[in-house]
Write a protein that holds these residues in place. Structure first.
Motif, PDB file in Angstrom:
ATOM      1  N   TYR A 124       0.823  -1.217   0.000  1.00 26.47           N
ATOM      2  CA  TYR A 124       0.000   0.000   0.000  1.00 26.47           C
ATOM      3  C   TYR A 124       0.852   1.260   0.000  1.00 26.47           C
ATOM      4  N   ARG A 125       0.353   2.286  -0.668  1.00 23.00           N
ATOM      5  CA  ARG A 125       1.008   3.585  -0.687  1.00 23.00           C
ATOM      6  C   ARG A 125       0.197   4.551   0.161  1.00 23.00           C
ATOM      7  N   PRO A 126       0.838   5.591   0.701  1.00 21.25           N
ATOM      8  CA  PRO A 126       0.117   6.534   1.555  1.00 21.25           C
ATOM      9  C   PRO A 126      -1.067   7.170   0.825  1.00 21.25           C
ATOM     10  N   THR A 127      -2.179   7.297   1.518  1.00 21.74           N
ATOM     11  CA  THR A 127      -3.381   7.901   0.939  1.00 21.74           C
ATOM     12  C   THR A 127      -3.492   9.355   1.366  1.00 21.74           C
ATOM     13  N   ARG A 128      -3.648  10.235   0.399  1.00 20.75           N
ATOM     14  CA  ARG A 128      -3.831  11.648   0.692  1.00 20.75           C
ATOM     15  C   ARG A 128      -5.314  11.931   0.875  1.00 20.75           C
ATOM     16  N   MET A 129      -5.670  12.358   2.086  1.00 15.03           N
ATOM     17  CA  MET A 129      -7.084  12.552   2.398  1.00 15.03           C
ATOM     18  C   MET A 129      -7.231  13.665   3.418  1.00 15.03           C
ATOM     19  N   GLN A 130      -8.137  14.582   3.141  1.00 16.30           N
ATOM     20  CA  GLN A 130      -8.425  15.686   4.053  1.00 16.30           C
ATOM     21  C   GLN A 130      -9.730  15.410   4.798  1.00 16.30           C
ATOM     22  N   ALA A 131      -9.876  16.011   5.966  1.00 17.37           N
ATOM     23  CA  ALA A 131     -11.115  15.869   6.720  1.00 17.37           C
ATOM     24  C   ALA A 131     -12.287  16.364   5.874  1.00 17.37           C
ATOM     25  N   GLY A 132     -13.331  15.573   5.808  1.00 10.25           N
ATOM     26  CA  GLY A 132     -14.499  15.951   5.033  1.00 10.25           C
ATOM     27  C   GLY A 132     -14.502  15.476   3.601  1.00 10.25           C
ATOM     28  N   ASP A 133     -13.402  14.886   3.139  1.00  9.51           N
ATOM     29  CA  ASP A 133     -13.362  14.365   1.775  1.00  9.51           C
ATOM     30  C   ASP A 133     -14.411  13.265   1.609  1.00  9.51           C
ATOM     31  N   VAL A 137      -8.834   8.406  -3.629  1.00  5.62           N
ATOM     32  CA  VAL A 137      -8.154   7.373  -4.411  1.00  5.62           C
ATOM     33  C   VAL A 137      -7.189   6.634  -3.484  1.00  5.62           C
ATOM     34  N   VAL A 138      -7.376   5.344  -3.354  1.00  6.50           N
ATOM     35  CA  VAL A 138      -6.501   4.502  -2.546  1.00  6.50           C
ATOM     36  C   VAL A 138      -5.531   3.802  -3.496  1.00  6.50           C
ATOM     37  N   LYS A 139      -4.231   4.010  -3.292  1.00  3.05           N
ATOM     38  CA  LYS A 139      -3.220   3.484  -4.199  1.00  3.05           C
ATOM     39  C   LYS A 139      -2.515   2.278  -3.588  1.00  3.05           C
ATOM     40  N   SER A 140      -2.262   1.298  -4.442  1.00  4.71           N
ATOM     41  CA  SER A 140      -1.540   0.106  -3.984  1.00  4.71           C
ATOM     42  C   SER A 140      -0.764  -0.478  -5.150  1.00  4.71           C
ATOM     43  N   GLU A 141       0.001  -1.508  -4.856  1.00  4.99           N
ATOM     44  CA  GLU A 141       0.758  -2.215  -5.875  1.00  4.99           C
ATOM     45  C   GLU A 141       0.560  -3.713  -5.707  1.00  4.99           C
ATOM     46  N   ASN A 147       8.163 -10.506 -11.498  1.00  3.91           N
ATOM     47  CA  ASN A 147       7.608  -9.461 -12.357  1.00  3.91           C
ATOM     48  C   ASN A 147       7.625  -8.115 -11.639  1.00  3.91           C
ATOM     49  N   LYS A 148       7.545  -7.037 -12.410  1.00  6.92           N
ATOM     50  CA  LYS A 148       7.498  -5.708 -11.823  1.00  6.92           C
ATOM     51  C   LYS A 148       6.166  -5.492 -11.121  1.00  6.92           C
ATOM     52  N   PRO A 149       6.132  -4.671 -10.066  1.00  2.00           N
ATOM     53  CA  PRO A 149       4.862  -4.353  -9.406  1.00  2.00           C
ATOM     54  C   PRO A 149       3.890  -3.689 -10.376  1.00  2.00           C
ATOM     55  N   ILE A 150       2.614  -3.975 -10.213  1.00  2.00           N
ATOM     56  CA  ILE A 150       1.577  -3.396 -11.053  1.00  2.00           C
ATOM     57  C   ILE A 150       0.763  -2.416 -10.211  1.00  2.00           C
ATOM     58  N   GLN A 151       0.626  -1.185 -10.698  1.00  2.00           N
ATOM     59  CA  GLN A 151      -0.088  -0.148  -9.968  1.00  2.00           C
ATOM     60  C   GLN A 151      -1.594  -0.415 -10.016  1.00  2.00           C
TER      61      GLN A 151
END
Length: 211
Positions: A124-133, A137-141, A147-151
């Protein structure tokens, strides 16, 4: 394009497996990334131990998706995005039919592929989220040996009953956008009813109970 479509099949199968958990567990997680992560860890363990699914029991996979996954998707929004500009041409009944048939198409297509799931893992990659959003978008690999990681990105929205998924982007390709060109061509040629018929026909072809 065929390679990308095949990749979508495999990774959407994985995505469905990540969400195979009872709705009550989702209420325990207030953020979309925490929800997806906790579900992932439990579900991957379940899938690896399910010998019936691993041996090719597609109907069991379908039952699992229908009972555990569907409550966590906004299929009407997914369908409207897939249909695109033609969505507003449909009346209320046609929109209902389109949503039901598109949902069935996804469930049957990826439940079949689910039987081939084995040992992928998720980072998992850090999720950018503000209060009230209300949309995040939740990012992972997806990590696969050799094989190379797939986004893999999950588009989720907050509703009264919790977070719901309305799109997934795999290696830069959106699931709903992947269908849009075909859907637009069908509507241009045969109208909204033609698109409904196309989906019905595909679902009949993918029916595991078809004799």
């Amino acid at each position: 394009m065929k390679k990308i479509f095949n990749l979508l099949n495999v990774l959407w199968t994985l995505f469905f497996s990540l969400l195979m958990i009872a709705p009550s567990a989702f209420a325990q997680e207030d953020s979309p990334d925490a929800m997806i992560k906790s579900v992932t860890e439990e579900v991957l363990s379940i899938v690896r131990q399910d010998k019936d699914i691993q041996s090719g029991n597609t109907q069991k996979a379908i039952n699992l998706v229908e009972t555990k996954v569907l409550p966590h998707f906004n299929f009407q929004r997914m369908t409207s995005l897939a249909v695109g500009r033609d969505w507003n041409k449909a009346n209320a009944e046609q929109k209902k039919r389109l949503t039901e048939e598109f949902k069935t198409l996804l469930v049957r297509t990826y439940s079949n592929a689910l039987t081939g799931y084995r040992n992928q893992t998720v980072r998992y990659r850090p999720t950018r989220m503000q209060a009230g959003d209300t949309e995040v978008v939740v990012k992972s690999e997806i990590l696969q040996p050799g094989n190379k990681p797939i986004q893999l990105q999950y588009s989720v929205e907050r509703q009264n009953e919790g977070w719901k998924v309305y799109d997934v982007v795999v290696a830069g390709v959106s699931l709903v956008s992947n269908y849009r060109s075909t859907f637009n061509q069908e509507v241009s040629a045969n109208g909204i009813d033609g698109l409904i018929k196309m989906l019905v026909d595909k679902n009949q072809q993918n029916n595991p109970n078809k004799q």
